[in-house]
Design an enzyme around this catalytic site. Structure first.
Site, mmCIF file in Angstrom:
data_model
loop_
_atom_site.group_PDB
_atom_site.id
_atom_site.type_symbol
_atom_site.label_atom_id
_atom_site.label_comp_id
_atom_site.label_asym_id
_atom_site.label_seq_id
_atom_site.Cartn_x
_atom_site.Cartn_y
_atom_site.Cartn_z
ATOM 1 N N HIS A 115 -27.464 2.498 50.236
ATOM 2 C CA HIS A 115 -26.569 3.179 51.188
ATOM 3 C C HIS A 115 -27.253 4.338 51.911
ATOM 4 O O HIS A 115 -26.812 4.741 52.980
ATOM 5 C CB HIS A 115 -25.292 3.657 50.477
ATOM 6 C CG HIS A 115 -25.529 4.750 49.474
ATOM 7 N ND1 HIS A 115 -25.810 4.509 48.151
ATOM 8 C CD2 HIS A 115 -25.534 6.116 49.607
ATOM 9 C CE1 HIS A 115 -25.964 5.655 47.506
ATOM 10 N NE2 HIS A 115 -25.810 6.640 48.364
ATOM 11 N N HIS A 179 -25.834 19.376 46.775
ATOM 12 C CA HIS A 179 -24.945 18.468 46.042
ATOM 13 C C HIS A 179 -25.620 17.998 44.763
ATOM 14 O O HIS A 179 -26.837 17.936 44.676
ATOM 15 C CB HIS A 179 -24.438 17.295 46.890
ATOM 16 C CG HIS A 179 -25.434 16.254 47.324
ATOM 17 N ND1 HIS A 179 -26.646 16.528 47.893
ATOM 18 C CD2 HIS A 179 -25.356 14.902 47.299
ATOM 19 C CE1 HIS A 179 -27.271 15.405 48.201
ATOM 20 N NE2 HIS A 179 -26.509 14.396 47.838
HETATM 21 O O1 LIG Z 1 -25.240 5.233 39.257
HETATM 22 C C1 LIG Z 1 -26.340 5.477 39.716
HETATM 23 O O2 LIG Z 1 -27.379 5.253 39.127
HETATM 24 C C2 LIG Z 1 -26.481 6.029 41.112
HETATM 25 C C3 LIG Z 1 -25.237 6.701 41.644
HETATM 26 C C4 LIG Z 1 -25.315 6.844 43.128
HETATM 27 O O3 LIG Z 1 -25.758 5.953 43.818
HETATM 28 C C5 LIG Z 1 -24.878 8.078 43.706
HETATM 29 C C6 LIG Z 1 -25.129 8.356 44.989
HETATM 30 C C7 LIG Z 1 -24.779 9.586 45.584
HETATM 31 C C8 LIG Z 1 -25.251 9.921 46.815
HETATM 32 O O4 LIG Z 1 -25.955 9.083 47.557
HETATM 33 C C9 LIG Z 1 -25.137 11.256 47.398
HETATM 34 O O5 LIG Z 1 -24.197 11.989 47.067
HETATM 35 O O6 LIG Z 1 -26.016 11.606 48.201
HETATM 36 FE FE LIG Z 2 -27.625 10.213 48.297
#
Ligand SMILES: O=C(O)CCC(=O)/C=C/C=C(\O)C(=O)O
Ligand SMILES: [Fe+2]
Length: 318
Positions: A115, A179
């Site tokens: 993402h 964050h």
């Molecule tokens: O569960 C995992 O290993 C990864 C969790 C995850 O993908 C979190 C993403 C958060 C962000 O991309 C963000 O806050 O920038």
């Molecule tokens: Fe991220």
């Protein structure tokens, strides 16, 4: 040729754990503005700097930087899955300039992205295939990380390469400001989690669902004030935005990785993508930030920013 920039936070919690409508409207308006800026600029190439969150890059082989000559989106958190429209020739040109500059970036003919790349492309230009792209992974999650100065130098080298392409290049940086979402740290994770951080490609739908639910629950708890994760730091975020707007990017070279975490949480390392994008723009001449949006959005666990910028010469050539 003119070059431009859009740097933006991403969050997998958008649409999954939303803040009040007033906040959503403000974010939507800022994205509308960024989309209009990009449409006016009419890029024929996007060079996007983004991190990965243990979906495409793992501890079995973890480069600090990787340039993709072909790339595949995994489609986590409902983002578009499938191949990006990667401009292979441009990726080769950029890689040669980066390596010639003494930056030892990795290179991939089958990069897997999450993402971090897909959400930004979808929000800014509608899809992962709308505009030919060169995806550049910057490790911002899996410690240990190298010094921040190397990220600036990577960005500068990419900017010089872009200048030689003779194209209308848009640099995109995708990642949060302060964050600290619940992304596992290798050193503090149990054995089973470590294994997926080393070699966790292609999880089952059920495994992905468990991970995604954990992050969504953390967003709810954080907004309710019951999470143990680190608070957002709007002062740090504003300070960084001011430095990026000033063009004096070397100031950031003195910041240690520990200080990033102390001030703004583990995932503040994602601003590496912004620093690289701004450095790429800077390599093309003095620039001007043309819009800057910022809100603290606990529901998304994000100091959430969106900025656009143009080199001063691009402004005249529009
Ligand atoms: O569960 C995992 O290993 C990864 C969790 C995850 O993908 C979190 C993403 C958060 C962000 O991309 C963000 O806050 O920038
Ligand atoms: Fe991220």
């Amino acid at each position: 040729m003119p070059v431009a920039l859009c740097a933006m936070s991403h969050s997998p919690l958008m649409g999954r754990n939303d803040p009040d409508q007033e906040v959503i409207d403000a974010v939507d308006a800022a994205f509308d503005h960024a989309r209009r800026f990009i449409a006016d600029f009419a890029p024929d190439l996007i060079v996007i700097f983004a991190p990965d969150h243990y979906n495409g890059v793992f501890y079995d082989l973890l480069p600090p930087f990787c340039i993709g000559a072909a790339a595949q989106s995994v489609g986590d958190y409902g983002t578009e899955a499938g191949p990006l429209d990667v401009d292979r020739d441009a990726a080769h040109t950029i890689t040669r300039e980066v390596l010639d500059s003494g930056i030892d970036a990795a290179f991939s003919e089958r990069m897997h992205v999450d993402h971090g790349f897909a959400q930004a492309l979808q929000l800014l230009v509608g899809s992962i295939t709308a505009v030919p792209t060169v995806p550049i992974f910057i490790n911002s999650v899996a410690e240990p990380l190298g010094p921040i100065s190397r990220v600036r130098l990577l960005g500068e080298a990419v900017g010089r390469a872009a200048n030689k392409l003779g194209r209308r290049v848009l640099f995109v940086g995708s990642g949060g400001l302060s964050h600290d979402p619940p992304i596992p740290q290798f050193t503090t994770s149990p054995e089973q989690v470590r294994e997926r951080l080393i070699d966790g490609r292609n999880p089952s739908d059920a495994e992905r669902e468990v991970r995604e639910r954990r992050v969504i629950a953390a967003g709810r708890d954080f907004a309710a004030g019951t999470a143990t994760i680190q608070p957002l730091n709007p002062h740090w975020d504003q300070h960084l935005l001011e430095i990026l707007a000033s063009g004096e990017l070397e100031q950031i070279d003195t910041w240690t990785n520990d200080w990033f975490v102390e001030q703004a949480g583990h995932s503040s390392h994602e601003v590496r993508t912004w620093i690289a994008a701004y450095a790429a723009l800077h390599a093309n001449g003095p620039y001007q930030v043309t819009s800057s949006f910022y809100r603290e959005i606990p529901e998304w666990i994000a100091g959430f920013g969106i900025t656009t910028a143009l080199t001063r010469s691009s402004n005249h050539m529009k």
